[in-house]
Design an enzyme around this catalytic site. Structure first.
Site, PDB file in Angstrom:
ATOM      1  N   SER A  86      -7.663  -4.736   6.554  1.00 27.47           N
ATOM      2  CA  SER A  86      -7.197  -6.019   7.100  1.00 27.47           C
ATOM      3  C   SER A  86      -5.942  -5.822   7.925  1.00 27.47           C
ATOM      4  CB  SER A  86      -6.844  -6.963   5.950  1.00 27.47           C
ATOM      5  OG  SER A  86      -5.904  -6.326   5.080  1.00 27.47           O
ATOM      6  N   LYS A 124       0.864  -1.188   0.000  1.00 28.96           N
ATOM      7  CA  LYS A 124       0.000   0.000   0.000  1.00 28.96           C
ATOM      8  C   LYS A 124       0.896   1.232   0.000  1.00 28.96           C
ATOM      9  CE  LYS A 124      -3.729  -2.423   2.349  1.00 28.96           C
ATOM     10  NZ  LYS A 124      -4.532  -2.589   3.566  1.00 28.96           N
ATOM     11  N   SER A 175      -3.478   0.420  13.740  1.00 25.55           N
ATOM     12  CA  SER A 175      -2.796   0.933  12.546  1.00 25.55           C
ATOM     13  C   SER A 175      -1.502   1.653  12.923  1.00 25.55           C
ATOM     14  CB  SER A 175      -3.712   1.903  11.796  1.00 25.55           C
ATOM     15  OG  SER A 175      -2.933   2.751  10.962  1.00 25.55           O
ATOM     16  N   ARG A 176      -0.426   1.274  12.229  1.00 29.86           N
ATOM     17  CA  ARG A 176       0.872   1.919  12.484  1.00 29.86           C
ATOM     18  C   ARG A 176       0.849   3.355  11.970  1.00 29.86           C
ATOM     19  NH1 ARG A 176       3.528  -3.072   9.505  1.00 29.86           N
ATOM     20  NH2 ARG A 176       1.786  -2.446   8.186  1.00 29.86           N
ATOM     21  N   ALA A 196      -2.999  -7.621   9.803  1.00 28.36           N
ATOM     22  CA  ALA A 196      -2.396  -8.958   9.747  1.00 28.36           C
ATOM     23  C   ALA A 196      -2.754  -9.766  10.997  1.00 28.36           C
ATOM     24  CB  ALA A 196      -0.877  -8.825   9.611  1.00 28.36           C
ATOM     25  N   THR A 256      -8.420   2.247   9.066  1.00 29.47           N
ATOM     26  CA  THR A 256      -7.113   2.766   9.455  1.00 29.47           C
ATOM     27  C   THR A 256      -7.209   4.080  10.228  1.00 29.47           C
ATOM     28  OG1 THR A 256      -6.424   1.807   7.357  1.00 29.47           O
ATOM     29  CG2 THR A 256      -4.775   3.011   8.551  1.00 29.47           C
ATOM     30  N   GLY A 298      -7.263  -3.761   0.922  1.00 28.52           N
ATOM     31  CA  GLY A 298      -8.529  -3.617   1.637  1.00 28.52           C
ATOM     32  C   GLY A 298      -8.309  -3.641   3.134  1.00 28.52           C
ATOM     33  N   ASP A 319     -10.940   0.682   3.758  1.00 25.96           N
ATOM     34  CA  ASP A 319      -9.643   0.695   4.446  1.00 25.96           C
ATOM     35  C   ASP A 319      -9.417   2.030   5.151  1.00 25.96           C
ATOM     36  OD1 ASP A 319      -7.384  -0.541   5.277  1.00 25.96           O
ATOM     37  OD2 ASP A 319      -6.419  -0.701   3.318  1.00 25.96           O
ATOM     38  N   LYS A 329      -5.105   6.069   1.886  1.00 25.08           N
ATOM     39  CA  LYS A 329      -5.751   5.929   3.210  1.00 25.08           C
ATOM     40  C   LYS A 329      -4.689   6.022   4.303  1.00 25.08           C
ATOM     41  CE  LYS A 329      -4.404   1.636   4.383  1.00 25.08           C
ATOM     42  NZ  LYS A 329      -3.766   1.231   5.649  1.00 25.08           N
ATOM     43  N   GLU A 354       3.884   3.427   6.046  1.00 21.10           N
ATOM     44  CA  GLU A 354       3.923   3.632   4.599  1.00 21.10           C
ATOM     45  C   GLU A 354       3.480   5.042   4.166  1.00 21.10           C
ATOM     46  OE1 GLU A 354       5.567   1.279   3.422  1.00 21.10           O
ATOM     47  OE2 GLU A 354       4.332  -0.396   2.756  1.00 21.10           O
TER      48      GLU A 354
HETATM   49  N1  LIG Z   1       0.585  -5.436   8.514  1.00 19.09           N
HETATM   50  C1  LIG Z   1      -0.662  -5.304   8.050  1.00 19.09           C
HETATM   51  O1  LIG Z   1      -1.645  -5.421   8.797  1.00 19.09           O
HETATM   52  C2  LIG Z   1      -0.893  -5.037   6.592  1.00 19.09           C
HETATM   53  C3  LIG Z   1       0.129  -4.660   5.744  1.00 19.09           C
HETATM   54  N2  LIG Z   1      -0.129  -4.402   4.431  1.00 19.09           N
HETATM   55  C4  LIG Z   1       0.897  -3.943   3.506  1.00 19.09           C
HETATM   56  O2  LIG Z   1       1.840  -4.991   3.286  1.00 19.09           O
HETATM   57  C5  LIG Z   1       3.131  -4.445   3.021  1.00 19.09           C
HETATM   58  C6  LIG Z   1       4.126  -5.062   3.990  1.00 19.09           C
HETATM   59  O3  LIG Z   1       3.718  -4.668   5.298  1.00 19.09           O
HETATM   60  P1  LIG Z   1       4.082  -5.477   6.609  1.00 19.09           P
HETATM   61  O4  LIG Z   1       4.230  -6.927   6.341  1.00 19.09           O
HETATM   62  O5  LIG Z   1       3.134  -5.076   7.658  1.00 19.09           O
HETATM   63  O6  LIG Z   1       5.503  -4.821   6.905  1.00 19.09           O
HETATM   64  P2  LIG Z   1       6.588  -5.291   7.926  1.00 19.09           P
HETATM   65  O7  LIG Z   1       7.608  -4.207   7.921  1.00 19.09           O
HETATM   66  O8  LIG Z   1       5.978  -5.719   9.207  1.00 19.09           O
HETATM   67  O9  LIG Z   1       7.184  -6.621   7.269  1.00 19.09           O
HETATM   68  C7  LIG Z   1       7.777  -6.577   6.011  1.00 19.09           C
HETATM   69  C8  LIG Z   1       8.639  -7.811   5.772  1.00 19.09           C
HETATM   70  O10 LIG Z   1       9.384  -7.553   4.600  1.00 19.09           O
HETATM   71  C9  LIG Z   1      10.743  -7.841   4.851  1.00 19.09           C
HETATM   72  N3  LIG Z   1      11.563  -6.952   4.045  1.00 19.09           N
HETATM   73  C10 LIG Z   1      11.842  -5.655   4.268  1.00 19.09           C
HETATM   74  N4  LIG Z   1      12.635  -5.187   3.292  1.00 19.09           N
HETATM   75  C11 LIG Z   1      12.854  -6.205   2.431  1.00 19.09           C
HETATM   76  C12 LIG Z   1      13.612  -6.341   1.254  1.00 19.09           C
HETATM   77  N5  LIG Z   1      14.286  -5.336   0.756  1.00 19.09           N
HETATM   78  N6  LIG Z   1      13.623  -7.546   0.659  1.00 19.09           N
HETATM   79  C13 LIG Z   1      12.931  -8.567   1.170  1.00 19.09           C
HETATM   80  N7  LIG Z   1      12.198  -8.498   2.283  1.00 19.09           N
HETATM   81  C14 LIG Z   1      12.171  -7.324   2.909  1.00 19.09           C
HETATM   82  C15 LIG Z   1      10.945  -7.611   6.336  1.00 19.09           C
HETATM   83  O11 LIG Z   1      12.031  -8.375   6.813  1.00 19.09           O
HETATM   84  C16 LIG Z   1       9.615  -8.107   6.898  1.00 19.09           C
HETATM   85  O12 LIG Z   1       9.647  -9.490   7.092  1.00 19.09           O
HETATM   86  C17 LIG Z   1       2.994  -2.923   3.214  1.00 19.09           C
HETATM   87  O13 LIG Z   1       2.890  -2.282   1.979  1.00 19.09           O
HETATM   88  C18 LIG Z   1       1.718  -2.781   4.038  1.00 19.09           C
HETATM   89  O14 LIG Z   1       1.072  -1.543   3.801  1.00 19.09           O
HETATM   90  C19 LIG Z   1      -1.361  -4.586   3.912  1.00 19.09           C
HETATM   91  C20 LIG Z   1      -2.406  -4.983   4.710  1.00 19.09           C
HETATM   92  C21 LIG Z   1      -2.254  -5.208   6.111  1.00 19.09           C
HETATM   93  O1  LIG Z   2      -3.264  -1.575   5.780  1.00 16.25           O
HETATM   94  C1  LIG Z   2      -3.553  -1.851   6.915  1.00 16.25           C
HETATM   95  C2  LIG Z   2      -4.929  -2.177   7.322  1.00 16.25           C
HETATM   96  O2  LIG Z   2      -5.754  -2.416   6.211  1.00 16.25           O
HETATM   97  C3  LIG Z   2      -2.513  -1.764   7.970  1.00 16.25           C
HETATM   98  O3  LIG Z   2      -2.374  -0.423   8.306  1.00 16.25           O
HETATM   99  P1  LIG Z   2      -1.018   0.123   8.909  1.00 16.25           P
HETATM  100  O4  LIG Z   2       0.061  -0.086   7.876  1.00 16.25           O
HETATM  101  O5  LIG Z   2      -1.287   1.555   9.215  1.00 16.25           O
HETATM  102  O6  LIG Z   2      -0.744  -0.682  10.152  1.00 16.25           O
END
Ligand SMILES: NC(=O)C1=CN([C@@H]2O[C@H](COP(=O)(O)OP(=O)(O)OC[C@H]3O[C@@H](n4cnc5c(N)ncnc54)[C@H](O)[C@@H]3O)[C@@H](O)[C@H]2O)C=CC1
Ligand SMILES: O=C(CO)COP(=O)(O)O
Length: 306
Positions: free
Chosen positions: A118, A88, A234-235, A120, A228, A116, A224, A171, A256
């Site tokens: 959610s 996102k 939400s971070r 994690a 959020t 959307g 979303d 968002k 993000e």
């Molecule tokens: N955490 C959540 O609830 C949600 C997250 N997202 C989206 O998913 C994406 C990832 O978010 P999160 O998993 O929460 O972030 P996070 O920072 O918690 O985890 C990201 C993962 O990617 C790895 N990583 C970081 N840089 C990397 C690189 N250069 N190469 C390979 N791996 C790398 C990290 O080691 C970590 O395991 C974001 O765009 C976020 O907006 C979408 C919906 C929900």
């Molecule tokens: O995208 C998300 C919820 O849908 C997670 O939001 P944050 O990255 O702000 O934690």
């Protein structure tokens, strides 16, 4: 985690071998998702080629600002597969969304985006969640919709990848503004105003980029945004709260909306699009102005039609 919930084998690439070992023995990622038991069908490996194997569908869930370098360095491994980005945001340097980045570096892959409301931590508990899957090709979107839906995860589909990219990216920016508003003590009424006027900015940018209005009022946009902007899970929202309270924020946490606000504010200025909340978030995140000053500046803009 929901993706493996129905027993479908899932390979998880995990750069840290120790963490991969822990996930495989304890079925828990203590670092990123503590107290959530992952399905046994999720198997972690530190070897990216092992993880990819002959997988048709690959979900890319790295932070947005690392997606471009990641895809660039693994473009051969990823080619000819079905790539589903879960990111996102907007790339700070190129002002591209995640699907556009996939198109630039892996043009022969099939491309989609999953987005959307959610958290994690909720998904990993198997709590009911509804998301949007978007692919330009409706047959691909329908295939992914049925492949990735589970009993607790319901996917809706669309061919409007641009609308889904922009909803998920913006968002986060508005969530920072809402957190800052509450942190500063401006109250719930002001937050509702920021959400609504922030949504107007999302719709303005989406229309300018040719996205469909109904995508923005769907799960990946309004859905979303509602999640959020109102939850301390939400971070982005928590980052905004810290800004408003003038408290420090842990720099290792993925937020993000900051890079996205700066990229979108720059783009909006170039295109003469009115996006004052996005611009304020970009300025406040940079320390260029205080939350109180930014909110006062928003309130003192010339009065206009809704
Ligand atoms: N955490 C959540 O609830 C949600 C997250 N997202 C989206 O998913 C994406 C990832 O978010 P999160 O998993 O929460 O972030 P996070 O920072 O918690 O985890 C990201 C993962 O990617 C790895 N990583 C970081 N840089 C990397 C690189 N250069 N190469 C390979 N791996 C790398 C990290 O080691 C970590 O395991 C974001 O765009 C976020 O907006 C979408 C919906 C929900
Ligand atoms: O995208 C998300 C919820 O849908 C997670 O939001 P944050 O990255 O702000 O934690």
């Amino acid at each position: 985690a929901a993706i493996g919930a129905d027993g479908t084998p899932v390979s998880l690439w995990c750069r840290d071998p120790e963490l991969a070992r822990d996930i495989n023995t304890d079925h828990e990622n203590r670092r990123r998702l503590p107290d959530r038991i992952l399905p046994e069908s999720v198997v972690a490996t530190p070897d990216i080629d092992d993880a990819l194997g002959d997988a048709e569908i690959v979900l890319l869930a790295v932070p947005m600002q690392t997606l471009r370098p990641f895809v660039q360095s693994h473009c051969e491994r990823l080619s000819h597969r079905t790539l589903v980005t879960c990111c996102k945001g907007i790339d700070f340097e190129t002002e591209e969304g995640p699907v556009e980045i996939l198109a630039s570096f892996v043009p022969d892959a099939k491309r989609a985006i999953l987005s959307g409301p959610s958290f994690a931590a909720d998904i990993a508990l198997g709590l009911p969640t509804a998301l949007t899957i978007a692919a330009a090709d409706d047959d691909l979107a329908a295939h992914l919709q049925s492949a990735l839906s589970t009993r607790s995860l319901r996917l809706y589909r669309t061919t409007d990848t641009m609308g889904v990219e922009l909803g998920g990216a913006l968002k986060n920016v508005i969530a920072i503004a809402c957190g800052a508003c509450i942190g500063e003590g401006f109250g719930d009424s002001a937050r509702a105003a920021l959400m609504t006027r922030g949504f107007a900015e999302m719709q303005r940018l989406a229309a300018h980029r040719g996205a469909r209005p109904e995508t923005l009022t769907g799960l990946s946009g309004l859905g979303d945004l509602a999640l959020t902007c109102g939850s301390e899970q939400s971070r982005n929202y928590r980052f905004g709260l810290a800004l408003g309270r003038q408290e420090p924020f842990d720099a290792s946490v993925t937020v993000e909306g900051v890079a996205t606000a700066k990229a979108v504010a720059r783009y909006a200025a170039h295109e003469a699009l009115e996006m004052p909340i996005t611009r304020a978030v970009a300025e406040v995140s940079d320390g260029g102005t205080s939350v109180a000053e930014a909110l006062r500046a928003l309130l003192s803009r010339p009065l206009k039609k809704e």
